[in-house]
Design a protein around this motif. Structure first.
Motif, short mmCIF file in Angstrom:
data_model
loop_
_atom_site.label_atom_id
_atom_site.label_comp_id
_atom_site.label_asym_id
_atom_site.label_seq_id
_atom_site.Cartn_x
_atom_site.Cartn_y
_atom_site.Cartn_z
N GLU A 23 0.82 -1.25 0.16
CA GLU A 23 0.22 -0.06 0.10
C GLU A 23 0.91 1.28 -0.02
O GLU A 23 0.41 2.26 -0.77
N THR A 24 1.99 1.27 0.75
CA THR A 24 3.03 2.58 0.85
C THR A 24 3.78 2.37 -0.19
O THR A 24 4.29 1.34 -0.64
N GLY A 152 5.22 -2.37 4.91
CA GLY A 152 6.54 -2.95 4.61
C GLY A 152 7.41 -2.85 6.09
O GLY A 152 7.08 -3.25 6.98
N VAL A 153 8.58 -2.34 5.89
CA VAL A 153 9.54 -2.51 6.87
C VAL A 153 9.25 -1.17 7.82
O VAL A 153 9.82 -1.16 9.07
N LEU A 154 8.23 -0.49 7.66
CA LEU A 154 7.86 0.64 8.49
C LEU A 154 7.24 0.37 9.84
O LEU A 154 7.40 0.64 10.90
N ARG A 155 6.40 -0.82 9.51
CA ARG A 155 5.84 -1.45 10.79
C ARG A 155 5.84 -2.98 10.81
O ARG A 155 4.99 -3.27 10.42
N GLY A 156 6.85 -3.43 11.49
CA GLY A 156 6.93 -4.96 11.46
C GLY A 156 7.07 -5.34 12.86
O GLY A 156 6.93 -4.70 13.95
N ALA A 216 9.51 12.54 10.58
CA ALA A 216 9.83 12.63 9.16
C ALA A 216 8.47 12.80 8.17
O ALA A 216 7.60 11.69 8.40
N PRO A 217 7.97 13.87 7.78
CA PRO A 217 6.70 14.19 7.23
C PRO A 217 6.69 13.25 6.02
O PRO A 217 7.46 13.27 5.21
N ALA A 218 5.59 12.56 5.89
CA ALA A 218 5.36 11.50 4.81
C ALA A 218 3.99 11.19 4.85
O ALA A 218 3.43 10.91 5.83
N PRO A 219 3.33 10.99 3.42
CA PRO A 219 2.07 10.67 3.72
C PRO A 219 1.66 9.27 4.33
O PRO A 219 0.46 8.90 4.67
N ALA A 220 2.50 8.54 4.13
CA ALA A 220 2.37 7.10 4.88
C ALA A 220 2.67 7.14 6.18
O ALA A 220 2.35 5.97 6.82
#
Length: 564
Positions: A23-24, A152-156, A216-220
């Motif tokens: 999704e991201t 992905g590796v953002l929230r594992g 870190a500003p990011a839409p995800a």
């Protein structure tokens, strides 16, 4: 001599299409470019290129931690439960904690964070004020049993993290260690090329007082934060406060009961009476460690349950169910009002200030009441900032309307104080010969999250686009296809490597130039050097991956330019 990595020998498989479950942006591109591979939900294998990026971030973190006097250690990830029971976090973490038993039936856990163990290490190793201050850190895998691993590796369920801890005998020493870490974090994120904001935060399960997040500003991003366009105020939405002022309640008449059949919601009530939702008082019932509590907010606002939970931690907060109304005639579902709630604790947002008047439930089916004044007709047990923050809410510092954005949390620093030192009785002998209780700070950086954040912030429509400090190579050399071009590409790669550059060279046979160019842009090395149509003349094309700028240079000119 820097490494030259030939793609003909590199374990890599690039994909043209996004993974079906992605999704991201970081999830899509890190998989497509061959940096990571999914092993199970929330569990990832770092492939050769991904491991290089991870190690480059780790190197920067380690260099800056060492620069402030940090000493690196490595604690176990498999931990006994007793220290976490002593701190209360064995229960507080709930289902997030990975728990297991050994063959003897003893209980263990996989470490989500290590405050307890670091405290015990220092208790064992340090006995005098002369042993302090000290900063210890580790870069290690952490574990949390996320219910819905995503992005992905953002929230594992397992992730790489740098956690450090400062130990001092005075509050002034803790403040100094906090500022040392703050400065180091700014330098780390600047070196990594991460656009970031430092915002006020809440400490949550970590405990302690002063707390700031690096976002870190990011839409995800899964965090929301606010910043003020007129001053330097910035905060996580859970830390935003509202400066309320008491109103003059004497101008309001007495409480008046209204017939309002079939109006159990704010929307139906406002429509029935022809008033804005902001004139009504919403009363949300929750259970706090099993006890029913009412939470009052303006009718046009929502209760932020996460924020409420942070305020009331370590108590468990959950919504009431239909069963909770059984045997409670004082609680009329859809028509609850704070006046007359004698057996229920009443918490309110500061917007429900003393002297303000509201339309709210009359505690009878089909009836509401107006001119219900806070402080006159009902009392508030506790004022807590609990509404969901919205764009335009006033800045607590200057009153200007706030902006709301999404971001990825990449770092968090806490002044823990003596919470864990009290639990484990961490004392040292002071200068006066008497025991002194140690004070602590805790400081984390999400190393693997930084990979995802960089991918989110720097990628474009062609693929990844790494800053040089973290890229898997300094230059990606592409042989356009023919034998002469491949020979030149390999020759220039060796010269670049001899000059100290990290080189990735695409020497794959049987792969079309178009695929090689597409892969080079997808992989995202900052500079792309193409041995193409003018190879026979010793001329190559140098392309900047970010800007797309191209120029033709001789081999010697290209080496000089890239080595500068």
């Amino acid at each position: 001599m820097a490494q030259v990595q030939r793609m003909s020998r590199l374990m890599i498989k690039t994909l043209r299409d996004d993974p079906a479950d992605a999704e991201t942006l970081n999830h899509k591109l890190l998989v497509r470019a061959g940096y990571v591979r999914r092993t199970a939900a929330g569990i990832w294998t770092w492939l050769p290129l991904g491991k290089k990026v991870l190690e480059n971030i780790t190197r920067v973190v380690r260099e800056e931690m060492d620069a402030i006097g940090g000493q690196e250690v490595l604690l176990p990830a498999l931990l006994p439960k007793e220290p976490y029971e002593a701190s209360g976090r064995y229960d507080e973490y709930g289902d997030l904690l990975f728990r297991l038993k050994d063959r003897k039936g003893s209980d263990y856990l996989l470490g989500p964070t290590h405050e307890e163990i670091f405290t015990q290490v220092v208790k064992d190793m340090c006995s005098s004020y002369k042993d302090l201050p000290v900063i210890l850190y580790q870069i290690q895998t952490k574990y949390r049993d996320e219910a819905r691993p995503r992005a992905g590796v953002l929230r594992g369920r397992e992730f790489q993290m740098k956690d450090s801890y400062s130990f001092d005998t005075t509050d002034e020493g803790l403040a100094e260690a906090y500022q040392l870490h703050r400065g180091a974090y700014i330098r780390i994120f600047e070196r990594l090329g991460l656009d970031h904001r430092i915002v006020s935060a809440v400490s949550g399960a970590m405990g302690g007082s002063a707390s700031e997040e690096f976002l870190a500003p990011a839409p995800a991003g899964e965090d929301t934060f606010v910043d003020c366009p007129a001053c330097d105020y910035a905060a996580n939405t859970e830390a935003v406060t509202f400066n309320a002022t008491a109103a003059d309640g004497s101008a309001h008449g007495p409480v008046e009961e209204l017939d309002t059949p079939d109006t159990p919601t704010i929307e139906t009530l406002a429509e029935h009476l022809g008033v804005p939702a902001s004139a009504t008082l919403k009363n949300l019932l929750v259970k706090v460690d099993g006890e029913i509590v009412a939470v009052g907010v303006p009718g046009d606002r929502e209760v932020d349950l996460g924020k409420l939970g942070e305020h009331l931690a370590p108590a468990v907060v959950e919504l009431v169910t239909a069963e909770d109304f059984v045997g409670r005639p004082d609680l009329v579902r859809g028509y609850v009002g704070p006046q007359g709630l004698e057996k229920v604790r009443y918490i309110a947002d500061p917007r429900i200030a003393p002297g303000t008047a509201w339309i709210t439930g009359a505690n009878q089916e089909g009836k509401h009441a107006k001119n219900v004044v806070a402080g006159r007709d009902f009392e508030v047990s506790d004022y807590l900032d609990v509404v969901v923050v919205e764009a335009g809410d006033p800045c607590p510092k200057c009153g200007t309307g706030l902006q709301v954005d999404r971001a990825i949390e990449i770092g968090h620093i806490f002044q823990l104080g003596r919470k864990y030192a009290d639990i484990f009785q961490l004392d040292v002998l002071g200068q006066q010969g008497k025991p002194v209780r140690v004070t602590m700070g805790s400081y984390g950086i999400g190393v693997s999250r930084a990979v995802a954040a960089l991918a989110e912030q720097t990628a474009d429509d062609k693929g990844l686009c790494w800053p040089r400090e973290v890229a898997p190579a300094d230059v990606h050399v592409v042989a356009a296809g023919k034998a002469l071009q491949t020979e030149l590409a390999l020759d220039v790669s060796e010269k670049l490597g001899a000059a100290g550059l990290r080189v990735l060279v695409d020497d794959r046979a049987g792969v079309s130039p178009g695929v090689k160019f597409t892969d080079a842009e997808l992989i995202g090395v900052p500079k792309i050097l193409v041995a193409g149509r003018r190879s026979a003349e010793g001329v190559v094309e140098l392309k900047d991956r970010r800007t797309g700028e191209r120029e033709e240079l001789t081999v010697d000119e290209a080496i000089a330019r890239l080595s500068a």
